[in-house]
Design an enzyme around this catalytic site. Structure first.
Site, mmCIF file in Angstrom:
data_model
loop_
_atom_site.group_PDB
_atom_site.id
_atom_site.type_symbol
_atom_site.label_atom_id
_atom_site.label_comp_id
_atom_site.label_asym_id
_atom_site.label_seq_id
_atom_site.Cartn_x
_atom_site.Cartn_y
_atom_site.Cartn_z
ATOM 1 N N ASP A 180 5.826 20.259 24.904
ATOM 2 C CA ASP A 180 6.931 20.791 24.317
ATOM 3 C C ASP A 180 6.506 21.761 23.015
ATOM 4 O OD1 ASP A 180 7.466 18.248 24.027
ATOM 5 O OD2 ASP A 180 9.588 19.246 23.200
ATOM 6 N N GLU A 188 9.653 16.166 23.266
ATOM 7 C CA GLU A 188 9.689 15.051 22.326
ATOM 8 C C GLU A 188 10.022 15.676 21.503
ATOM 9 O OE1 GLU A 188 7.947 13.949 18.797
ATOM 10 O OE2 GLU A 188 7.743 15.941 19.840
#
Ligand SMILES: [Zn+2]
Length: 406
Positions: free
Chosen positions: A93, A158
């Site tokens: 991400d 994350e």
């Protein structure tokens, strides 16, 4: 046997193309308010891993915001000893682009110029995915069977707390206590810093409530600003006095307690403010207990409320208790340091800084983890880029580490 260095160098163009494609597949974290899931990136990467001959697995974390869940892509190259795994963790991400006018090119289309690949997520954390993936490729093509399993974990979520990423994988029992992890998600331009520890962090908001009145009649009010300043300085002094330990692993080697943000109070000069709001930022050595800090603050708060007839509200804006550091003498740290010295001619510093990577939850469950990468630290900034030379340089370090770790 083919030479790892030559192999990695021969991948340069392919690494640039793969990272460029990855950057052009949007995966802004859905929890940042405007994103999508990491699925498109998993669908791009999984066939590449399979093509290399690796067994892959997608572990899906159920997320109420995403009907198909959040994917975490795993791949393992078996070692001579299959009971332990050296993991390389990269996150799929990204954060949003931010103000688009600050970018020189479309943040979600990779742009290659002057030896750099520009785009949101090129450095954070595309570089980690590409360098660890091509390091495994080099190992396979060199015909090297590693001593322990080499695992690749390309994880979700994350950037907003890892609940659907590394933390979910830990809960699912993916990692064993004898495993080890490399997290290429922080570093410096030379690759001269190996992070093994992080400080705890706490952000506090204080609201001091007195009684507003005309400035010419202080006796009829309670000056929240004046008492707030005294209170802030008392807290500051007490924390510095009580938590003054040093740990040379860290830079700076002590806990920091700083009075930072101050909210505006009254509009005019002739009014005594009835309320006063200020904030503190604290970065605390991992040996200190955050509850002890809160207890001391509470004692001062009680004293001020009694002595000055104010009310003081405390709000914890953020709290993260640091896990115990990874032992700087652990073979993972030693081997990585010796590989860096051999390939770069530099003696890396081992220590603790900022924190907030996938290493923290792994250390919390006792898995030795190092954070290392060669990056200009452009994470979350406009015109984020990954340097092409760092792709091959870091992939070589990882390939050597993979081949030597026992
Ligand atoms: Zn990152």
């Amino acid at each position: 046997m083919k030479d790892l260095e030559e192999l990695v160098k021969s991948y340069e163009q392919e690494m640039v193309e793969t990272l460029s494609k990855l950057v052009s597949i949007k995966a802004v974290n859905v929890r940042s308010g405007e994103g999508q899931s990491e699925w498109d990136r998993v669908k791009f990467l999984e066939p590449i891993l399979k093509e290399m001959g690796l067994d892959t697995k997608v572990v899906v974390a159920p997320d109420p915001l995403v009907p198909e869940g959040r994917p975490n892509l795993l791949a393992v190259l078996p070692g001579k000893d299959t009971s332990r795994t050296l993991w390389f963790i990269g996150h799929l991400d990204t954060v949003p682009a931010g103000d688009p006018s600050l970018w020189s090119h479309d943040p979600f289309e990779a742009h290659v110029e002057d030896g750099k690949i520009y785009g949101r997520g090129a450095e954070d954390n595309g570089q980690a995915v590409i360098t660890s993936l091509f390091a495994v490729k080099a190992l396979i093509e060199a015909g090297i069977k590693p001593n322990v399993n080499i695992g690749l974990a390309f994880v979700a979520d994350e950037e907003t707390g890892s609940e659907y990423g590394i933390i979910y994988l830990i809960q699912q029992g993916i990692f064993k206590s004898t495993d080890m992890a490399v997290v290429p998600d922080s570093g410096d331009s030379e690759g001269s810093f190996i992070e093994v520890a992080e400080k705890s962090m706490m952000w506090l908001k204080f609201k001091v409530m007195g009684k507003q009145t005309h400035a010419s009649m202080p006796g009829s009010g309670i000056n929240a600003h004046k008492i707030g300043m005294m209170f802030a300085l008392s807290v500051d002094e007490a924390l510095h006095d009580n938590f003054s330990d040093r740990d040379e692993l860290f830079e700076p080697p002590f806990s920091t307690f700083e009075i930072t943000k101050k909210e505006a109070n009254v509009e005019n000069i002739n009014t005594i403010p009835g309320s006063d709001v200020f904030y503190m930022d604290m970065r605390i050595l991992p040996d200190e207990n955050l509850d002890d800090i809160l207890r001391i603050i509470d004692e001062i708060r009680t004293y001020f409320e009694y002595e000055y007839k104010v009310r003081i509200q405390l709000e914890i804006i953020q709290r993260s208790d640091a896990p115990a550091p990874t032992d700087p003498e652990h073979p993972l740290v030693k081997t990585l340091a010796s590989v860096i010295k051999e390939t770069r001619g530099i003696e890396p510093k081992v220590g603790g800084i900022g924190g907030g990577t996938c290493a923290a939850p792994l250390r919390r469950v006792g898995i030795p983890s190092v954070v290392w990468a060669t990056i200009d630290e452009l994470a979350h900034q406009p015109d984020e880029y990954a340097k092409i030379e760092n792709l091959t340089k870091d992939a070589l370090v990882f390939a050597k580490l993979m081949s030597r770790m026992e």
